[in-house]
Motif scaffolding. Structure first.
Motif, PDB file in Angstrom:
ATOM      1  N   ARG A   1      31.302  46.181  33.760  1.00  0.00           N
ATOM      2  CA  ARG A   1      31.636  45.644  35.502  1.00  0.00           C
ATOM      3  C   ARG A   1      31.515  44.151  35.554  1.00  0.00           C
ATOM      4  O   ARG A   1      32.332  43.523  36.181  1.00  0.00           O
ATOM      5  N   GLY A   2      30.617  43.684  34.872  1.00  0.00           N
ATOM      6  CA  GLY A   2      30.135  42.194  35.214  1.00  0.00           C
ATOM      7  C   GLY A   2      31.250  41.527  34.600  1.00  0.00           C
ATOM      8  O   GLY A   2      31.683  40.364  35.115  1.00  0.00           O
ATOM      9  N   GLN A   3      31.821  41.791  33.423  1.00  0.00           N
ATOM     10  CA  GLN A   3      32.880  41.136  32.689  1.00  0.00           C
ATOM     11  C   GLN A   3      34.011  41.188  33.632  1.00  0.00           C
ATOM     12  O   GLN A   3      34.938  40.150  33.717  1.00  0.00           O
ATOM     13  N   VAL A   4      34.437  42.284  34.098  1.00  0.00           N
ATOM     14  CA  VAL A   4      35.626  42.381  35.038  1.00  0.00           C
ATOM     15  C   VAL A   4      35.477  41.432  36.471  1.00  0.00           C
ATOM     16  O   VAL A   4      36.215  41.034  36.776  1.00  0.00           O
ATOM     17  N   LEU A   5      34.437  41.636  36.990  1.00  0.00           N
ATOM     18  CA  LEU A   5      33.960  40.833  38.193  1.00  0.00           C
ATOM     19  C   LEU A   5      34.062  39.241  37.956  1.00  0.00           C
ATOM     20  O   LEU A   5      34.801  38.584  38.732  1.00  0.00           O
ATOM     21  N   LYS A   6      33.396  39.165  36.690  1.00  0.00           N
ATOM     22  CA  LYS A   6      33.610  37.741  36.252  1.00  0.00           C
ATOM     23  C   LYS A   6      34.939  37.124  36.303  1.00  0.00           C
ATOM     24  O   LYS A   6      35.439  35.879  36.607  1.00  0.00           O
ATOM     25  N   THR A   7      35.819  37.966  35.627  1.00  0.00           N
ATOM     26  CA  THR A   7      37.313  37.675  35.482  1.00  0.00           C
ATOM     27  C   THR A   7      37.871  37.388  36.740  1.00  0.00           C
ATOM     28  O   THR A   7      38.672  36.411  36.989  1.00  0.00           O
ATOM     29  N   ILE A   8      37.847  38.247  37.622  1.00  0.00           N
ATOM     30  CA  ILE A   8      38.452  38.352  39.036  1.00  0.00           C
ATOM     31  C   ILE A   8      37.850  36.895  39.834  1.00  0.00           C
ATOM     32  O   ILE A   8      38.582  36.235  40.322  1.00  0.00           O
ATOM     33  N   ARG A   9      36.552  36.540  39.729  1.00  0.00           N
ATOM     34  CA  ARG A   9      35.920  35.523  40.425  1.00  0.00           C
ATOM     35  C   ARG A   9      36.297  34.172  39.604  1.00  0.00           C
ATOM     36  O   ARG A   9      36.549  33.100  40.235  1.00  0.00           O
TER      37      ARG A   9
ATOM     38  N   ALA B   1      35.155  50.634  34.844  1.00  0.00           N
ATOM     39  CA  ALA B   1      34.521  49.132  35.521  1.00  0.00           C
ATOM     40  C   ALA B   1      35.177  49.075  36.669  1.00  0.00           C
ATOM     41  O   ALA B   1      34.259  48.666  37.686  1.00  0.00           O
ATOM     42  N   VAL B   2      36.339  49.074  36.646  1.00  0.00           N
ATOM     43  CA  VAL B   2      37.105  48.442  38.010  1.00  0.00           C
ATOM     44  C   VAL B   2      36.719  49.890  39.004  1.00  0.00           C
ATOM     45  O   VAL B   2      36.403  49.460  40.366  1.00  0.00           O
ATOM     46  N   GLU B   3      36.792  51.168  38.492  1.00  0.00           N
ATOM     47  CA  GLU B   3      36.373  51.993  39.644  1.00  0.00           C
ATOM     48  C   GLU B   3      34.943  51.810  40.164  1.00  0.00           C
ATOM     49  O   GLU B   3      34.679  52.216  41.377  1.00  0.00           O
ATOM     50  N   GLN B   4      34.021  51.436  39.290  1.00  0.00           N
ATOM     51  CA  GLN B   4      32.621  51.191  39.681  1.00  0.00           C
ATOM     52  C   GLN B   4      32.557  50.314  40.558  1.00  0.00           C
ATOM     53  O   GLN B   4      31.755  50.173  41.619  1.00  0.00           O
ATOM     54  N   LEU B   5      33.419  49.060  40.539  1.00  0.00           N
ATOM     55  CA  LEU B   5      33.221  47.824  41.231  1.00  0.00           C
ATOM     56  C   LEU B   5      33.845  48.399  42.426  1.00  0.00           C
ATOM     57  O   LEU B   5      33.336  47.730  43.858  1.00  0.00           O
ATOM     58  N   ILE B   6      34.746  49.167  42.729  1.00  0.00           N
ATOM     59  CA  ILE B   6      35.522  49.581  44.006  1.00  0.00           C
ATOM     60  C   ILE B   6      34.328  50.747  44.873  1.00  0.00           C
ATOM     61  O   ILE B   6      34.173  50.366  46.010  1.00  0.00           O
TER      62      ILE B   6
ATOM     63  N   GLN C   1      42.754  39.666  30.038  1.00  0.00           N
ATOM     64  CA  GLN C   1      41.606  38.742  30.162  1.00  0.00           C
ATOM     65  C   GLN C   1      40.258  39.127  30.166  1.00  0.00           C
ATOM     66  O   GLN C   1      39.376  38.061  30.189  1.00  0.00           O
ATOM     67  N   SER C   2      39.970  40.334  30.528  1.00  0.00           N
ATOM     68  CA  SER C   2      38.519  40.639  30.860  1.00  0.00           C
ATOM     69  C   SER C   2      37.761  40.962  29.363  1.00  0.00           C
ATOM     70  O   SER C   2      36.620  40.872  29.297  1.00  0.00           O
ATOM     71  N   GLY C   3      38.746  41.010  28.343  1.00  0.00           N
ATOM     72  CA  GLY C   3      37.988  41.144  26.997  1.00  0.00           C
ATOM     73  C   GLY C   3      37.239  42.408  26.812  1.00  0.00           C
ATOM     74  O   GLY C   3      36.396  42.767  25.983  1.00  0.00           O
ATOM     75  N   LEU C   4      37.676  43.417  27.438  1.00  0.00           N
ATOM     76  CA  LEU C   4      37.145  44.747  27.221  1.00  0.00           C
ATOM     77  C   LEU C   4      37.963  45.477  25.981  1.00  0.00           C
ATOM     78  O   LEU C   4      37.468  46.692  25.729  1.00  0.00           O
TER      79      LEU C   4
END
Length: 289
Positions: free
Chosen positions: A131-139, A176-181, A160-163
């Motif tokens: 989730r941190g990797q995805v949020l880092k990509t967005i930011r 990861a996306v669903e957890q962030l939402i 882009q997220s490297g997962l």
């Protein structure tokens, strides 16, 4: 007598290198002088005035020039503004931070001094997690606005997220996306993407329709210095009370979010007038640090 004053922004790389950008006009004059006396004038947590003197080094880096050898106080954060001043005939370069009139707590981190919201968003380095990797990509890679909010095309995350690719990568990314939402870090929106890759909301005619993930920093008044909690505590797994979070211009909370807000009002967990236009409600949830 010539005086040079410039405002620069601190990045995490500066803090880790005990450094600060040196304006080119100052570097041109002081280049070759070693050491360079640097004076830091700062109010710790916006209250206690300190004045520290450092024997710094002026070094050339890829992006220009930088003073190094500065021991930054613990409350100096990435994104903070620093005014760099030098006057001909004086020995020292002076660095000054400026206390903000409205100290803010940004995603759990206290800011008592003026800062650039876009840098706070971009210069984000979370603990290792999907989730941190995805949020880092967005930011870091998303379209960042002046208030620090950001949006990113969800479809581009796989690249882009490297997962990873394939079925496993898709599974990890979806979770990861669903957890962030679910935790209220991001909101999914129906927008569009230009040929250049720039996302827009609302959707722009003629652009490719796309699901976007929208991040908005959680802004709260900073805790008084005497009540500041350890930020390590904020990073551990914990329950988060329901809270209000910003939406992009034109967006509205979903029926599910409105229902959750009304339940919170009925249970006296939120004030009835807390949900203003342009904001949504994130219900109580378990956050993984």
């Amino acid at each position: 007598m010539r005086t040079v004053t410039r405002r620069v922004t601190l990045w995490q790389a500066d803090l880790e290198a005990s450094g600060c950008t040196a304006p080119e006009e100052i570097a041109e004059v002081l280049h070759g002088q070693d050491p360079v006396t640097v004076v830091l004038e700062h109010r710790v947590k916006g209250t206690t005035a300190v004045r520290e003197v450092f024997e710094a080094t002026l070094e050339q880096v890829e992006a220009g020039w930088r003073f190094t050898g500065i021991a930054w106080p613990a409350d100096v954060r990435t994104g903070m503004f620093v005014t760099v001043s030098w006057q001909a005939g004086r020995d020292a370069v002076v660095l000054r931070t400026k206390v903000t009139e409205d100290p803010m707590r940004i995603d759990g981190v206290n800011y008592y001094h003026e800062y650039d919201p876009t840098v706070v968003t971009r210069d984000y380095d979370p603990r290792p997690s999907n989730r941190g990797q995805v949020l880092k990509t967005i930011r870091k890679l998303g379209r960042v606005f002046e208030d620090g909010s950001a949006m990113f095309p969800e479809e581009a995350l796989a690249k882009q997220s490297g997962l990873g690719r394939g079925q496993k990568g898709a599974f990890l990314l979806k979770n990861a996306v669903e957890q962030l939402i679910r935790e209220g870090y991001v909101t999914r929106l129906a927008g569009s993407v230009a040929d250049s890759g720039l996302p827009s909301y609302p959707a722009v005619d003629g652009e490719e329709p796309a699901d976007l993930l929208f991040y908005a920093p959680l802004l709260e008044p900073a805790l008084p210095p005497s009540e500041t909690e350890s930020e390590a505590h904020d990073r551990r797994e914990h329950w988060v009370k329901g809270f209000i979070r910003k939406l992009p211009p034109g967006a509205q909370p979903s029926e599910k979010q409105l229902s959750a807000f009304h339940r919170a009002v009925e249970n006296e967990q939120m004030d009835e007038d807390a949900l203003e236009p342009g904001y949504t409600y994130v219900k109580k949830h378990h956050r993984h640090g």
